[in-house]
Design a protein around this motif. Structure first.
Motif, PDB file in Angstrom:
ATOM      1  N   ASP A 115       5.819   7.663   0.099  1.00 53.54           N
ATOM      2  CA  ASP A 115       5.520   6.532  -0.780  1.00 53.54           C
ATOM      3  C   ASP A 115       6.790   5.743  -1.072  1.00 53.54           C
ATOM      4  OD1 ASP A 115       4.639   4.707  -2.594  1.00 53.54           O
ATOM      5  OD2 ASP A 115       4.144   6.144  -4.178  1.00 53.54           O
ATOM      6  N   GLY A 155      -2.375  -1.410  -4.595  1.00 50.82           N
ATOM      7  CA  GLY A 155      -0.928  -1.507  -4.487  1.00 50.82           C
ATOM      8  C   GLY A 155      -0.379  -2.801  -5.058  1.00 50.82           C
ATOM      9  N   SER A 163       0.827  -1.202   0.000  1.00 48.82           N
ATOM     10  CA  SER A 163       0.000   0.000   0.000  1.00 48.82           C
ATOM     11  C   SER A 163       0.864   1.255   0.000  1.00 48.82           C
ATOM     12  CB  SER A 163      -0.907   0.021   1.241  1.00 48.82           C
ATOM     13  OG  SER A 163      -1.653  -1.175   1.342  1.00 48.82           O
ATOM     14  N   VAL A 164       0.414   2.263  -0.732  1.00 48.74           N
ATOM     15  CA  VAL A 164       1.133   3.536  -0.789  1.00 48.74           C
ATOM     16  C   VAL A 164       1.224   4.176   0.594  1.00 48.74           C
ATOM     17  CG1 VAL A 164       1.024   5.899  -1.669  1.00 48.74           C
ATOM     18  CG2 VAL A 164       0.625   3.965  -3.217  1.00 48.74           C
ATOM     19  N   SER A 216       6.327   2.404  -1.284  1.00 51.20           N
ATOM     20  CA  SER A 216       5.638   1.137  -1.540  1.00 51.20           C
ATOM     21  C   SER A 216       6.400   0.311  -2.572  1.00 51.20           C
ATOM     22  CB  SER A 216       4.218   1.406  -2.046  1.00 51.20           C
ATOM     23  OG  SER A 216       4.247   2.125  -3.270  1.00 51.20           O
ATOM     24  N   ASP A 262       0.565  -3.784   5.871  1.00 49.43           N
ATOM     25  CA  ASP A 262      -0.674  -3.471   5.157  1.00 49.43           C
ATOM     26  C   ASP A 262      -1.916  -3.900   5.932  1.00 49.43           C
ATOM     27  OD1 ASP A 262       0.384  -2.627   2.322  1.00 49.43           O
ATOM     28  OD2 ASP A 262       1.459  -4.479   2.797  1.00 49.43           O
TER      29      ASP A 262
END
Length: 228
Positions: free
Chosen positions: A105, A142, A97-98, A107, A131
């Motif tokens: 970010d 994501g 997930s961002v 990710s 997450d």
């Protein structure tokens, strides 16, 4: 005469005080940087990326603090147990997930393009624990974004284990999502829900023995994939 000679002495005192203030500011500036958790995570990630182990087909590991080896020596982190020439792109606290990380970010989908090499034969993506508190839609987006960017590569997605510090249901939810989307993208999936690990005192990160167990389970699947 007394007043005339006091001026240079006063200037000398002020100059000395100024140097002390500047030196103190530099020390506190460095201390502040060292105290920055995101800077520490980035530094640890860079250190881990420089440790390349093994020989043979090139294997890239993309992951979180487990891949980095948080709390243990770099050479005790589980990726060292994988076959092949193994590189690691890890960042503690990151995930699919961002919004998984407080450090912006970082990710997997964002980091993957820079981490890939033309010779990368297999990509092992490990994660999911960071997450567990993200919205389902954010997690799914994501994972989809990552696997689209890895399209054309052989990919093994390794799900989250059960840890003492959070409910099993949280890991199970992420595990189910990862398994489903991996299947839709024809990527291999390895569930770690049934793997019993031993942990550090934080009840989240594996201790050296836990890393050995984790690494051996993943290595068995990687060995199968590299042989085909």
């Amino acid at each position: 005469m007394t007043r005339h000679h006091s001026r240079p002495r006063l200037l000398g005192v002020l100059l000395a005080l100024g140097l002390v203030v500047v030196a103190t500011a530099l020390v506190w500036g460095r201390a502040g940087a060292d105290a920055n958790p995101c800077a520490r995570r980035a530094d640890r990630a860079e250190q881990r990326s420089r440790l390349v182990t093994g020989s043979g087909p090139e294997v890239l590991v993309i992951g979180d603090s487990y891949s980095v080896g948080a709390g243990v020596a770099l050479r005790d982190s589980w990726p060292v147990r994988l076959p092949g020439r193994v590189r690691v792109d890890g960042f503690s606290g990151s995930g699919f997930s961002v919004g998984a990380s407080p450090c912006g970010d970082v990710s997997y989908g964002t980091r993957a393009p820079a981490a890939l090499r033309p010779a990368t034969d297999l990509v092992v993506v490990e994660g999911g624990l960071n997450d567990t508190d993200r919205p389902a839609a954010e997690l799914e987006e994501g994972v989809e974004r990552l696997l689209r960017r890895l399209d054309g590569r052989r990919v093994l997605v390794v799900g989250p284990p059960v840890t003492p510090d959070r409910p099993r249901s949280h890991a199970e939810r992420v595990d189910a999502t990862l398994a489903r989307i991996a299947r839709e993208h024809q990527a291999s999936y390895l569930s770690m829900l049934g793997t019993e690990l031993t942990f550090l005192d934080d009840d989240l990160h594996p201790d050296p023995a836990g890393h050995r167990t984790f690494g051996d389970v993943v290595a068995a699947r990687v060995r199968e994939m590299l042989a085909t």
